[in-house]
Design an enzyme around this catalytic site. Sequence first.
Site, PDB file in Angstrom:
ATOM      1  N   LYS A  53       0.805  -1.232   0.000  1.00 57.44           N
ATOM      2  CA  LYS A  53       0.000   0.000   0.000  1.00 57.44           C
ATOM      3  C   LYS A  53       0.835   1.278   0.000  1.00 57.44           C
ATOM      4  O   LYS A  53       0.466   2.264  -0.621  1.00 57.44           O
ATOM      5  CB  LYS A  53      -0.949  -0.001   1.203  1.00 57.44           C
ATOM      6  N   ASP A 112     -10.576   3.798   1.360  1.00 55.42           N
ATOM      7  CA  ASP A 112     -10.999   3.272   2.671  1.00 55.42           C
ATOM      8  C   ASP A 112     -11.842   4.293   3.442  1.00 55.42           C
ATOM      9  O   ASP A 112     -12.838   3.946   4.074  1.00 55.42           O
ATOM     10  CB  ASP A 112      -9.786   2.881   3.522  1.00 55.42           C
TER      11      ASP A 112
HETATM   12  P1  NAP Z   1      -2.473  -1.479  11.887  1.00 59.01           P
HETATM   13  O1  NAP Z   1      -2.005  -0.378  11.011  1.00 59.01           O
HETATM   14  O2  NAP Z   1      -1.569  -2.627  12.188  1.00 59.01           O
HETATM   15  O3  NAP Z   1      -2.952  -0.814  13.284  1.00 59.01           O
HETATM   16  C1  NAP Z   1      -3.368  -1.637  14.356  1.00 59.01           C
HETATM   17  C2  NAP Z   1      -4.007  -0.774  15.435  1.00 59.01           C
HETATM   18  O4  NAP Z   1      -4.516  -1.649  16.464  1.00 59.01           O
HETATM   19  C3  NAP Z   1      -3.033   0.194  16.126  1.00 59.01           C
HETATM   20  O5  NAP Z   1      -3.728   1.336  16.535  1.00 59.01           O
HETATM   21  C4  NAP Z   1      -2.581  -0.646  17.327  1.00 59.01           C
HETATM   22  O6  NAP Z   1      -2.096   0.129  18.407  1.00 59.01           O
HETATM   23  C5  NAP Z   1      -3.890  -1.295  17.709  1.00 59.01           C
HETATM   24  N1  NAP Z   1      -3.667  -2.506  18.516  1.00 59.01           N
HETATM   25  C6  NAP Z   1      -3.223  -3.704  18.090  1.00 59.01           C
HETATM   26  N2  NAP Z   1      -3.140  -4.557  19.152  1.00 59.01           N
HETATM   27  C7  NAP Z   1      -3.537  -3.853  20.240  1.00 59.01           C
HETATM   28  C8  NAP Z   1      -3.674  -4.182  21.629  1.00 59.01           C
HETATM   29  N3  NAP Z   1      -3.364  -5.415  22.101  1.00 59.01           N
HETATM   30  N4  NAP Z   1      -4.123  -3.219  22.479  1.00 59.01           N
HETATM   31  C9  NAP Z   1      -4.446  -1.972  22.029  1.00 59.01           C
HETATM   32  N5  NAP Z   1      -4.325  -1.613  20.718  1.00 59.01           N
HETATM   33  C10 NAP Z   1      -3.884  -2.556  19.844  1.00 59.01           C
HETATM   34  O7  NAP Z   1      -3.806  -2.154  11.304  1.00 59.01           O
HETATM   35  P2  NAP Z   1      -4.931  -1.433  10.414  1.00 59.01           P
HETATM   36  O8  NAP Z   1      -4.636  -1.648   8.984  1.00 59.01           O
HETATM   37  O9  NAP Z   1      -5.121  -0.065  10.926  1.00 59.01           O
HETATM   38  O10 NAP Z   1      -6.218  -2.358  10.739  1.00 59.01           O
HETATM   39  C11 NAP Z   1      -6.844  -2.322  12.008  1.00 59.01           C
HETATM   40  C12 NAP Z   1      -8.119  -3.166  11.989  1.00 59.01           C
HETATM   41  O11 NAP Z   1      -9.075  -2.603  11.100  1.00 59.01           O
HETATM   42  C13 NAP Z   1      -7.909  -4.612  11.539  1.00 59.01           C
HETATM   43  O12 NAP Z   1      -8.697  -5.448  12.342  1.00 59.01           O
HETATM   44  C14 NAP Z   1      -8.419  -4.610  10.119  1.00 59.01           C
HETATM   45  O13 NAP Z   1      -8.918  -5.890   9.720  1.00 59.01           O
HETATM   46  C15 NAP Z   1      -9.558  -3.623  10.210  1.00 59.01           C
HETATM   47  N6  NAP Z   1      -9.861  -2.976   8.927  1.00 59.01           N
HETATM   48  C16 NAP Z   1     -11.121  -3.130   8.441  1.00 59.01           C
HETATM   49  C17 NAP Z   1     -11.456  -2.522   7.248  1.00 59.01           C
HETATM   50  C18 NAP Z   1     -12.847  -2.684   6.724  1.00 59.01           C
HETATM   51  O14 NAP Z   1     -13.048  -2.478   5.510  1.00 59.01           O
HETATM   52  N7  NAP Z   1     -13.818  -3.009   7.551  1.00 59.01           N
HETATM   53  C19 NAP Z   1     -10.509  -1.762   6.545  1.00 59.01           C
HETATM   54  C20 NAP Z   1      -9.229  -1.608   7.075  1.00 59.01           C
HETATM   55  C21 NAP Z   1      -8.920  -2.230   8.283  1.00 59.01           C
HETATM   56  P3  NAP Z   1      -0.505   0.442  18.526  1.00 59.01           P
HETATM   57  O15 NAP Z   1      -0.229   1.623  17.640  1.00 59.01           O
HETATM   58  O16 NAP Z   1      -0.317   0.737  19.975  1.00 59.01           O
HETATM   59  O17 NAP Z   1       0.219  -0.801  18.087  1.00 59.01           O
END
Ligand code: NAP
Length: 276
Positions: free
Chosen positions: A70, A107
């Site tokens: 990405k 998104d």
């Molecule tokens: P990412 O860039 O890896 O970010 C992960 C986020 O989750 C960060 O804010 C991280 O906090 C937090 N996190 C992870 N483990 C944690 C824990 N144990 N306690 C507290 N915070 C925690 O991932 P992303 O791409 O943003 O995706 C995040 C979620 O959104 C995923 O589940 C993904 O499947 C979903 N999503 C859904 C869609 C949709 O179309 N519905 C689209 C995009 C993403 P830190 O910064 O502290 O690590």
Amino acid sequence: MKNPRVPLAGVIGWPISHSKSPRIHGYWLAQHDIAGHYVPLGIEPADFEEMIQQLPKLGFVGANVTIPHKETALELAAEVTPRAKMIGAANTLEFLPDGGFRADNTDGIGFINNLRQNAPDWDAGKGPALVLGAGGAGRAVLWSLLDAGVPKILLANRTRGRAEALADEFGPKISVLGWDDISEATREAALVVNTTSLGMRDQPPLDITLNCAAGALVTDLVYVPMTTDLLQQAQDKGLQTVDGLGMLLHQAVPGFEAWFGVRPQVTETLREVVLK
Ligand code: NAP
């Protein structure tokens, strides 16, 4: 002469077999009787730059990109839309007639259009939004809420420094709060959004108590399971909820329209097809 190629599009990622995008676009292609195809393309990071140059020669009109491409796609793009630039990643590419490609990120608009479809009473101007998470999805949600006109965003992230960096970038409407303060902050939130991976199958739960006023809307980007503990708690408290599957479906709309010339609809049947 009419273009002799069948229009192709696909989703580029590594790994790629889990992607639901081929089902979404495949359904729309069949529904609209379009002679085109959408395929999963497993491309390793080392090969991305070379392969992306070859795809138009095979008839590709565009592609989605997912992890881990990405950010690279944004760097290699001939044109970048303002929202992709602000979000800092691309998910939708359109090949240009003179070579190269335009990079977009849909998104954020997918997130907002999902709310508009499933919670038509929600109005961005209604009050503050509480956003949990400052990862890639969090960036897209921040962009979309500001673009929609939300007056104030309370942003919390486990790693506070990431939230502070986003507040610096996105401007004074963002206020950062501590991760321990999220339950208290729900009191003033007209919208609560989980953009973290907490609550997803095989991930720890999101530990929060919703104290929202009646009429608040709660939404989760996690859609496996579809009704997360957060959404269940909100429903038990009589709050309105929107699940995350619709965002996945709505983010696909602009790409399909750009590549195949028809604006497709997000319907209940599409949801069922994707969930099968
Ligand atoms: P990412 O860039 O890896 O970010 C992960 C986020 O989750 C960060 O804010 C991280 O906090 C937090 N996190 C992870 N483990 C944690 C824990 N144990 N306690 C507290 N915070 C925690 O991932 P992303 O791409 O943003 O995706 C995040 C979620 O959104 C995923 O589940 C993904 O499947 C979903 N999503 C859904 C869609 C949709 O179309 N519905 C689209 C995009 C993403 P830190 O910064 O502290 O690590």
